[in-house]
Scaffold this active site. Structure first.
Site, PDB file in Angstrom:
ATOM      1  N   ALA A  71       8.416  -0.651  -0.881  1.00  0.00           N
ATOM      2  CA  ALA A  71       7.972  -0.842   0.263  1.00  0.00           C
ATOM      3  C   ALA A  71       6.361  -0.943   0.808  1.00  0.00           C
ATOM      4  CB  ALA A  71       8.949   0.094   1.277  1.00  0.00           C
ATOM      5  N   THR A  72       5.713   0.137   0.243  1.00  0.00           N
ATOM      6  CA  THR A  72       4.441  -0.101   0.531  1.00  0.00           C
ATOM      7  C   THR A  72       3.471  -1.265   0.280  1.00  0.00           C
ATOM      8  OG1 THR A  72       4.067   2.406  -0.337  1.00  0.00           O
ATOM      9  CG2 THR A  72       2.299   1.237  -0.107  1.00  0.00           C
ATOM     10  N   GLN A 182      13.979   3.097   5.142  1.00  0.00           N
ATOM     11  CA  GLN A 182      15.080   4.015   5.295  1.00  0.00           C
ATOM     12  C   GLN A 182      16.120   3.444   6.078  1.00  0.00           C
ATOM     13  OE1 GLN A 182      14.821   6.950   3.848  1.00  0.00           O
ATOM     14  NE2 GLN A 182      12.830   7.205   3.432  1.00  0.00           N
ATOM     15  N   SER A 200      13.071  -1.424  -0.136  1.00  0.00           N
ATOM     16  CA  SER A 200      12.764  -0.797  -1.242  1.00  0.00           C
ATOM     17  C   SER A 200      14.186  -0.565  -2.075  1.00  0.00           C
ATOM     18  CB  SER A 200      11.928   0.273  -0.900  1.00  0.00           C
ATOM     19  OG  SER A 200      11.533   0.669  -2.201  1.00  0.00           O
ATOM     20  N   CYS A 325       2.795  24.260  -0.229  1.00  0.00           N
ATOM     21  CA  CYS A 325       2.644  25.781  -0.236  1.00  0.00           C
ATOM     22  C   CYS A 325       1.405  26.442  -0.814  1.00  0.00           C
ATOM     23  CB  CYS A 325       3.979  26.196  -1.007  1.00  0.00           C
ATOM     24  SG  CYS A 325       4.606  25.386  -2.126  1.00  0.00           S
TER      25      CYS A 325
HETATM   26  N1  PMP Z   1       8.302   3.314   4.360  1.00  0.00           N
HETATM   27  C1  PMP Z   1       9.254   4.303   4.613  1.00  0.00           C
HETATM   28  C2  PMP Z   1       9.930   4.345   6.094  1.00  0.00           C
HETATM   29  C3  PMP Z   1       9.415   5.056   3.544  1.00  0.00           C
HETATM   30  O1  PMP Z   1      10.205   6.308   3.718  1.00  0.00           O
HETATM   31  C4  PMP Z   1       8.929   4.921   2.242  1.00  0.00           C
HETATM   32  C5  PMP Z   1       8.949   5.812   1.139  1.00  0.00           C
HETATM   33  N2  PMP Z   1       8.874   7.237   1.331  1.00  0.00           N
HETATM   34  C6  PMP Z   1       7.978   3.781   2.073  1.00  0.00           C
HETATM   35  C7  PMP Z   1       7.872   3.126   3.350  1.00  0.00           C
HETATM   36  C8  PMP Z   1       7.043   3.794   0.776  1.00  0.00           C
HETATM   37  O2  PMP Z   1       7.983   3.012   0.237  1.00  0.00           O
HETATM   38  P1  PMP Z   1       7.716   2.675  -1.482  1.00  0.00           P
HETATM   39  O3  PMP Z   1       7.695   4.151  -2.210  1.00  0.00           O
HETATM   40  O4  PMP Z   1       8.813   1.804  -1.955  1.00  0.00           O
HETATM   41  O5  PMP Z   1       6.416   2.086  -1.513  1.00  0.00           O
END
Ligand code: PMP
Length: 380
Positions: A71-72, A182, A200, A325
């Site tokens: 997704a990134t 999500q 993703s 932490c």
């Molecule tokens: N967008 C959202 C809303 C996410 O929760 C995440 C992962 N935590 C990402 C983007 C990034 O996803 P990825 O690890 O597939 O690059």
């Protein structure tokens, strides 16, 4: 072990893994190769793309699927790629204050390149004020990117109403993107609302290393990666047939099972919510107009959430928090802060997130452990 961090990553589905392993023995060719094996894989990848679009009830003659590493990368391609390619049409971009860093940090980069970005406030009920949204659209606005389900608190944003405002606006060049990392298989979505969206695999019991940007065919993007010209010249690099096949399978399976999984996970959410509310010193974040039952967020008032999470971890109960932490520097969740305007709650928030592999018994164990930990640690 009790795993309640499914928004972080999900357990890989056995059937998904089976396809992946089989494919690595059978379909290991380069899909760009012109030999028989490569051509067959390429043909099947085109079919998997069509299958994904059909499963999501999207017109496959209007949209394309571009596979990415996750997704990134899909968010980067959508936002950077669109803004850079279309800067002659306008310099104004809109997003929200509660986006994932893979969206927010891209907009920060674009500001350095001369774009003007509006970061939308989110109301305590998890929605965007429509009059406010209407008021910030300008003649030079070219892109709106807003997530559907928030990854920290699970609030569901009012994107159908946002789309309505965009459609009725005089500005006809606005492209609407959404980060659905999500949301896929976790909320019922009308995917046609969007001109582009991000998904993703490992959030839906698929494997890590694959995601996609789905976009309308007529939208032009500037590539981030140059090379052999794969994926319509937008994302060069050899495609992984095993990852693509297993991702397409996971989407099909989890869309098909959506109603069953959603009802079950909602029953887990309801149970956890009821039990958490019985514990004193906890504030459950549930003032939302709509929430997705896969995610539940609460704050440990006057107790450091990082200590609570570590103590839970020592009991092999895995949840998630923003703050670390070991760090003296307290990390405030910008999402919880935006929604509550309460620094204590934003510093001490904990996220639990469910999958179909969790049970009520696990939640009972988690609740008991949490109560015990809260009673033993000193307040801060
Ligand atoms: N967008 C959202 C809303 C996410 O929760 C995440 C992962 N935590 C990402 C983007 C990034 O996803 P990825 O690890 O597939 O690059």
């Amino acid at each position: 072990m009790i795993y309640l961090d499914n928004a972080g990553s999900t357990i890989v589905d056995e059937e998904v893994l089976k396809f992946f392993i089989e494919d690595n023995n059978k379909n290991f060719a380069n899909p760009s190769s012109l030999n028989g094996l490569g051509l067959k894989e390429n043909y099947e990848i085109v079919n998997y793309k069509r299958e994904i679009l059909n499963t999501l009830k999207i017109n496959s003659t209007l949209y394309d699927v571009i596979f990415t590493s996750g997704a990134t990368e899909a968010n980067n391609l959508a936002i950077l790629g669109y803004a850079r390619k279309n800067k002659n049409k306008g310099k104004h971009l809109i997003t929200s204050k509660i986006e994932h860093p893979s969206v927010l940090n891209v907009f920060k980069e674009l500001e350095k390149e001369g774009f003007d970005v509006t970061y939308l406030d989110i109301k305590a009920d998890g929605t965007i004020d429509l009059d406010y949204f209407k008021s910030i659209i300008r003649d030079d606005t070219i892109l709106v990117s807003i997530m559907y389900v928030n990854n920290e608190c699970g609030c569901v944003l009012n994107l159908d109403e946002i789309k309505d405002v965009i459609s009725k606006s005089n500005n006809k060049k606005i492209v609407f993107h959404s980060d659905l990392a999500q949301s896929l298989c976790k909320e019922k979505i009308n995917f046609s609302l969007f001109d582009m969206f991000t998904i993703s695999s490992y959030k839906i019991h698929g494997l890590k290393g694959i995601g996609a940007l789905v976009k309308k065919r007529n939208i032009d993007l500037e590539p981030l990666v140059y090379g052999g010209g794969q994926e319509f010249n937008l994302r060069s690099g050899t495609l992984s047939y095993p990852l693509i096949h297993s991702f397409a399978f996971a989407i099909k399976k989890y869309i098909k099972d959506f109603d069953k999984n959603y009802a079950y996970i909602k029953s887990l959410w309801d149970f956890a919510y009821e039990e958490l509310n019985k514990i004193s010193g906890i504030k459950v974040h549930n003032d939302f107009k709509r929430h997705c039952p896969f995610i539940l967020n609460f704050s440990t008032i006057n107790k450091e959430s990082s200590i609570v999470v570590e103590a839970l971890s020592n009991k092999e109960i895995y949840v998630s928090t923003k703050s670390s932490c070991s760090s003296k520097l307290k990390v405030v969740s910008y999402v919880i802060y935006e929604l509550t305007k309460n620094e204590n709650e934003a510093t001490n928030s904990i996220r639990i997130s469910f999958s179909k592999f969790n049970s009520k018994d696990e939640i009972k164990v988690f609740i008991n452990a949490l109560e015990e930990i809260l009673n033993t640690i000193k307040g801060k």
